[in-house]
Design a protein around this motif. Structure first.
Motif, mmCIF file in Angstrom:
data_model
loop_
_atom_site.group_PDB
_atom_site.id
_atom_site.type_symbol
_atom_site.label_atom_id
_atom_site.label_comp_id
_atom_site.label_asym_id
_atom_site.label_seq_id
_atom_site.Cartn_x
_atom_site.Cartn_y
_atom_site.Cartn_z
ATOM 1 N N THR A 1 8.710 19.759 1.498
ATOM 2 C CA THR A 1 9.325 19.013 0.406
ATOM 3 C C THR A 1 10.822 18.844 0.635
ATOM 4 O O THR A 1 11.386 17.762 0.442
ATOM 5 N N LEU A 2 11.484 19.922 1.075
ATOM 6 C CA LEU A 2 12.913 19.856 1.354
ATOM 7 C C LEU A 2 13.210 18.845 2.468
ATOM 8 O O LEU A 2 14.170 18.079 2.385
ATOM 9 N N GLN A 3 12.388 18.858 3.498
ATOM 10 C CA GLN A 3 12.585 17.913 4.594
ATOM 11 C C GLN A 3 12.392 16.479 4.122
ATOM 12 O O GLN A 3 13.127 15.575 4.542
ATOM 13 N N ALA A 4 11.407 16.268 3.241
ATOM 14 C CA ALA A 4 11.173 14.925 2.711
ATOM 15 C C ALA A 4 12.363 14.455 1.872
ATOM 16 O O ALA A 4 12.814 13.310 1.988
ATOM 17 N N ILE A 5 12.905 15.353 1.035
ATOM 18 C CA ILE A 5 14.060 15.004 0.211
ATOM 19 C C ILE A 5 15.265 14.692 1.097
ATOM 20 O O ILE A 5 15.998 13.723 0.866
ATOM 21 N N ALA A 6 15.467 15.517 2.145
ATOM 22 C CA ALA A 6 16.586 15.289 3.062
ATOM 23 C C ALA A 6 16.455 13.943 3.767
ATOM 24 O O ALA A 6 17.456 13.308 4.105
ATOM 25 N N ALA A 7 15.218 13.496 3.973
ATOM 26 C CA ALA A 7 14.979 12.209 4.635
ATOM 27 C C ALA A 7 15.014 11.044 3.658
ATOM 28 O O ALA A 7 14.815 9.892 4.060
ATOM 29 N N GLY A 8 15.251 11.337 2.376
ATOM 30 C CA GLY A 8 15.347 10.271 1.382
ATOM 31 C C GLY A 8 14.041 9.929 0.700
ATOM 32 O O GLY A 8 13.983 8.985 -0.092
#
Length: 245
Positions: free
Chosen positions: A44-51
């Protein structure tokens, strides 16, 4: 009696082994569950960081990891709402810019510090066509660099024109609290200028707007007319006001 003791001992050992096996199994299950939740949080964090702000976040408990997942869900929702609001503002600004660019009036917009942040097409065309003449009075004036320059570059001309007309203005937006209409002479050109403060819904000052209209030709006609009237008053009736199509 010895047989009973052995039986009891084996029974106790069996219970202990069973408990150890159960604890081990439970530990494995908890570890796997924790690992899965941590992997979910990391993804989830990686998805948020990717926008990407549309991840499905599953919260099914009240332990520390689930509390972290709940915070992630809240953060993702807030970011999504903020992004939507920023896009709405950007769309509104784009519509305003398009409307100003379609206007025949030459419009400059400046921030609260007087720095010009926008010049519509009419303003760029007006100042581009008058640049050579304006630089006779404003040596550093560059129409191509109008955005990024400051409104106070015109203040000396405004003050001089105001002194001649008695309007008392010391600059385009100096002490400006309400719309101000001026006639400004810069070199060989005469402009009608409307300056006004821009504020948000709460009354907070956002900057200034300045609309320019070139009255050079009209001013020339006015001077010719005044000359003809003056001559007529002296009995000289042959004067004519030149008219242009």
């Amino acid at each position: 009696l010895a047989a009973d003791r052995r039986h009891t001992t084996w029974l106790l050992l069996s219970i202990i082994v069973a408990c150890l096996l159960g604890a081990t199994g439970l530990t494995v299950l908890v570890s796997r569950r924790t690992s899965a939740q941590m992997a979910h949080a990391n993804a989830t964090l990686q998805a948020i960081a990717a926008g990407r702000l549309d991840s499905a976040i599953h919260v099914d408990g009240s332990d520390e990891i689930n509390l972290m997942l709940r915070d992630l869900a809240s953060m993702q929702r807030q970011l999504r709402e903020r992004l939507a609001a920023e896009r709405a503002v950007a769309a509104g600004n784009a519509r305003v810019k398009q409307g100003l660019d379609s206007s025949a009036s030459a419009v400059l917009l400046a921030g609260p510090d007087g720095e010009i942040v926008f010049a519509n097409r009419a303003a760029l065309a007006l100042f581009g066509a008058r640049e050579v003449a304006l630089r006779e009075v404003l040596p550093r004036f560059e129409a191509a660099r109008l955005v990024g320059s400051r409104l106070d570059q015109f203040d000396a001309a405004v003050a001089a024109s105001s002194a001649a007309t008695g309007s008392g203005a010391r600059g385009l937006v100096v002490d400006l609290v309400e719309p101000r209409s001026l006639r400004v002479v810069i070199g060989r050109h005469t402009f009608s200028v409307l300056a006004y403060p821009v504020a948000d819904e709460q009354g907070q000052r956002l900057g200034y707007g300045v609309e320019w209209t070139d009255l050079t030709q009209e001013a020339a006609v006015e001077r010719e007319l005044e000359a003809v009237i003056g001559a007529a008053g002296r009995g000289q009736l042959e004067g004519r006001v030149p008219l242009e199509d």
